[in-house]
Design a protein around this motif. Structure first.
Motif, PDB file in Angstrom:
ATOM      1  N   ASP A   1       0.840  -1.194   0.000  1.00 60.22           N
ATOM      2  CA  ASP A   1       0.000   0.000   0.000  1.00 60.22           C
ATOM      3  C   ASP A   1       0.882   1.253   0.000  1.00 60.22           C
ATOM      4  OD1 ASP A   1      -2.675   1.104   0.183  1.00 60.22           O
ATOM      5  OD2 ASP A   1      -1.960   1.917   2.093  1.00 60.22           O
ATOM      6  N   ALA A   2       1.965   1.208   0.776  1.00 62.90           N
ATOM      7  CA  ALA A   2       2.874   2.377   0.827  1.00 62.90           C
ATOM      8  C   ALA A   2       3.500   2.620  -0.549  1.00 62.90           C
ATOM      9  CB  ALA A   2       3.954   2.157   1.882  1.00 62.90           C
ATOM     10  N   LEU A   3       3.837   1.549  -1.258  1.00 66.29           N
ATOM     11  CA  LEU A   3       4.407   1.724  -2.608  1.00 66.29           C
ATOM     12  C   LEU A   3       3.358   2.310  -3.556  1.00 66.29           C
ATOM     13  CD1 LEU A   3       6.590   1.239  -4.813  1.00 66.29           C
ATOM     14  CD2 LEU A   3       5.645  -1.058  -5.097  1.00 66.29           C
ATOM     15  N   HIS A   4       2.164   1.718  -3.514  1.00 67.46           N
ATOM     16  CA  HIS A   4       1.143   2.109  -4.491  1.00 67.46           C
ATOM     17  C   HIS A   4       0.608   3.517  -4.263  1.00 67.46           C
ATOM     18  CE1 HIS A   4       0.411  -2.489  -5.027  1.00 67.46           C
ATOM     19  NE2 HIS A   4       1.502  -2.064  -5.617  1.00 67.46           N
ATOM     20  N   THR A   5       0.789   4.040  -3.054  1.00 65.05           N
ATOM     21  CA  THR A   5       0.308   5.405  -2.777  1.00 65.05           C
ATOM     22  C   THR A   5       1.480   6.391  -2.717  1.00 65.05           C
ATOM     23  OG1 THR A   5       0.380   4.871  -0.420  1.00 65.05           O
ATOM     24  CG2 THR A   5      -1.759   4.637  -1.522  1.00 65.05           C
ATOM     25  N   SER A   6       2.634   5.959  -3.236  1.00 60.76           N
ATOM     26  CA  SER A   6       3.836   6.820  -3.319  1.00 60.76           C
ATOM     27  C   SER A   6       4.369   7.256  -1.956  1.00 60.76           C
ATOM     28  CB  SER A   6       3.587   8.066  -4.172  1.00 60.76           C
ATOM     29  OG  SER A   6       3.254   7.699  -5.473  1.00 60.76           O
ATOM     30  N   LYS A   7       4.000   6.522  -0.882  1.00 57.98           N
ATOM     31  CA  LYS A   7       4.570   6.883   0.424  1.00 57.98           C
ATOM     32  C   LYS A   7       5.944   6.260   0.580  1.00 57.98           C
ATOM     33  CE  LYS A   7       0.182   7.424   2.866  1.00 57.98           C
ATOM     34  NZ  LYS A   7      -0.789   6.365   2.474  1.00 57.98           N
ATOM     35  N   ALA A   8       6.164   5.152  -0.107  1.00 63.79           N
ATOM     36  CA  ALA A   8       7.472   4.479  -0.020  1.00 63.79           C
ATOM     37  C   ALA A   8       8.258   4.748  -1.298  1.00 63.79           C
ATOM     38  CB  ALA A   8       7.267   2.973   0.151  1.00 63.79           C
ATOM     39  N   LYS A   9       9.568   4.781  -1.130  1.00 63.88           N
ATOM     40  CA  LYS A   9      10.423   5.021  -2.297  1.00 63.88           C
ATOM     41  C   LYS A   9      10.851   3.689  -2.921  1.00 63.88           C
ATOM     42  CE  LYS A   9      12.663   9.384  -1.073  1.00 63.88           C
ATOM     43  NZ  LYS A   9      12.025   9.820   0.170  1.00 63.88           N
ATOM     44  N   TYR A  10      11.386   3.801  -4.135  1.00 68.08           N
ATOM     45  CA  TYR A  10      12.149   2.714  -4.741  1.00 68.08           C
ATOM     46  C   TYR A  10      13.296   3.377  -5.477  1.00 68.08           C
ATOM     47  CZ  TYR A  10       9.496   4.032  -8.923  1.00 68.08           C
ATOM     48  OH  TYR A  10       8.943   4.739  -9.956  1.00 68.08           O
ATOM     49  N   SER A  11      14.264   2.577  -5.913  1.00 73.20           N
ATOM     50  CA  SER A  11      15.486   3.177  -6.441  1.00 73.20           C
ATOM     51  C   SER A  11      15.233   4.080  -7.652  1.00 73.20           C
ATOM     52  CB  SER A  11      16.486   2.082  -6.814  1.00 73.20           C
ATOM     53  OG  SER A  11      17.666   2.691  -7.294  1.00 73.20           O
ATOM     54  N   SER A  12      15.883   5.231  -7.600  1.00 74.90           N
ATOM     55  CA  SER A  12      15.812   6.231  -8.676  1.00 74.90           C
ATOM     56  C   SER A  12      16.106   5.626 -10.052  1.00 74.90           C
ATOM     57  CB  SER A  12      16.835   7.333  -8.389  1.00 74.90           C
ATOM     58  OG  SER A  12      18.114   6.758  -8.111  1.00 74.90           O
ATOM     59  N   ILE A  13      16.981   4.640 -10.096  1.00 77.45           N
ATOM     60  CA  ILE A  13      17.507   4.155 -11.377  1.00 77.45           C
ATOM     61  C   ILE A  13      16.425   3.568 -12.274  1.00 77.45           C
ATOM     62  CG2 ILE A  13      18.101   1.800 -10.616  1.00 77.45           C
ATOM     63  CD1 ILE A  13      20.354   4.041 -12.742  1.00 77.45           C
TER      64      ILE A  13
END
Ligand code: BYC
Length: 335
Positions: A118-130
């Motif tokens: 849920d945090a990923l899908h709502t842009s609360k969590a990050k993932y690598s810039s690359i």
């Protein structure tokens, strides 16, 4: 390796903030273990800030693996031969597997898979810039293997000695697979560099576009790294962002020479005094724009991920219905 069915604290339980601060003895025991380089395991007491830092880093890492399937995945149907297709398919599947080990490791800290996603899908969590840069042509796939997986190995080998046991153990397996990923990328580029002038130009073009984002991937300079110093004190991170970046540059320069490509940095040169390479300035404004959601592919990557999750709802429903049926059968048999 890990349980995937941890209990999630129910909503009626007291909030963590309301739990009295740990008795000194527990903190002392934790500090002693960290100082003695022993592993902290899920059942051990740990400071809440240590737990939060791990959930943040491990889940960001897991999300990176899952989103990282997209740039290369787009080339599976266009790989130039059956051999390249089989290799790429295996690599992209590996990345999915890495994401799953890492979600499991994060779950051992008491955060459920649903909360992490849920945090990923709502842009609360990050993932690598690359993974917010496009793969414009076939040579990009080789360059991702060589440079992006090469950078990942540099960053992840020290994580095999991370103080948190489940993360460290997941990283051992992941690093073995990443080594294969790096080698296949380098080998694919070697073949292309022995091809036509057009093929060599495609490889050089891909290197020109990926080099700087790969250097930024190690994270901000140490002076601007919010979590770096504390992460090192806790034995989560073992080597700082700048030191890993430097090790990566020093390892990659001779590989570029073997390949016959030019790294796109006029300031890149051997520094005899420091016994390492000096390199030019990284565009940190571009990095922060990408991290902030404004890179070339951020919106597309997230939209694809959310769609894949929604499209997979029937699979989760079916698995849950099957598990409920199994449990009912077991209860009936036991009665
Ligand atoms: N992108 O205080 P800092 C792969 C954020 S997957 C986005 O230095 P830390 C692969 C950072 O989160 C590779 N954000 O942070 C898969 C923090 O923001 P928050 C992924 C970044 O945690 C498929 C802020 O900047 N690898 O290899 O001490 C195909 C300040 O940073 C980035 C991992 O995740 C970034 N690049 O150090 C092929 C490895 N860098 O959280 C390959 C595990 C920094 O306060 N993670 N930020 O909002 C780590 O080792 C560390 O978390 C980092 C950052 C070195 C990345």
């Amino acid at each position: 390796m890990y349980t995937q069915s941890l209990d999630v604290p129910d909503a009626s339980a007291p909030a963590l903030a309301a739990v009295p601060s740990a008795p000194d003895a527990l903190q002392t025991r934790f500090d002693e273990k960290i100082d003695a380089d022993q592993k902290i395991e899920p059942q051990d007491w740990m400071p809440e800030a240590y737990r939060r830092t791990l959930v943040r880093q491990i889940s960001q890492h897991a999300h990176s693996e899952i989103i990282g399937m997209q740039p290369e995945g787009q080339w599976i149907s266009r790989a130039p031969s059956l051999k390249r297709k089989a290799i790429l398919l295996a690599k992209v599947q590996d990345e999915g597997g890495h994401g799953l080990y890492l979600y499991s490791a994060a779950e051992t800290l008491g955060t459920s898979r649903d909360q992490l996603l849920d945090a990923l899908h709502t842009s609360k969590a990050k993932y690598s810039s690359i993974f917010n840069y496009p793969t414009l042509q076939w040579a990009d796939v080789g360059v991702i293997g060589w440079l992006v997986d090469g950078a990942a190995i540099m960053n992840q080998v020290p994580l095999c000695r991370c103080s948190y046991g489940p993360y460290a153990r997941a990283m051992i397996r992941i690093c073995k697979e990443e080594s294969f990923h790096q080698r296949q990328g380098f080998e694919s580029l070697m073949v292309q560099m022995q091809g036509t002038p057009e093929q060599r130009a495609m490889v050089q073009d891909a290197v020109n576009r990926w080099w700087w984002p790969v250097l930024a991937m190690f994270g901000p300079p140490d002076a601007d790294s919010t979590h770096g110093a504390q992460g090192m004190r806790w034995g989560i991170k073992r080597i700082s962002n700048d030191d890993l970046r430097q090790k990566f540059v020093d390892a990659t320069v001779p590989q570029a020479a073997v390949l016959g490509v030019t790294l796109p940095d006029p300031d890149l040169k051997w520094n005899d005094e420091r016994q390492q390479h000096s390199y030019g300035a990284i565009d940190w404004d571009d990095f922060w724009a990408v991290v902030g959601g404004n890179g070339p592919c951020n919106k597309e990557r997230l939209a694809n991920r959310v769609k894949a999750h929604e499209d997979g709802q029937w699979v989760r429903d079916a698995a849950q219905a099957y598990a409920a049926k199994q449990q009912a059968r077991l209860l009936k048999e036991a009665a």
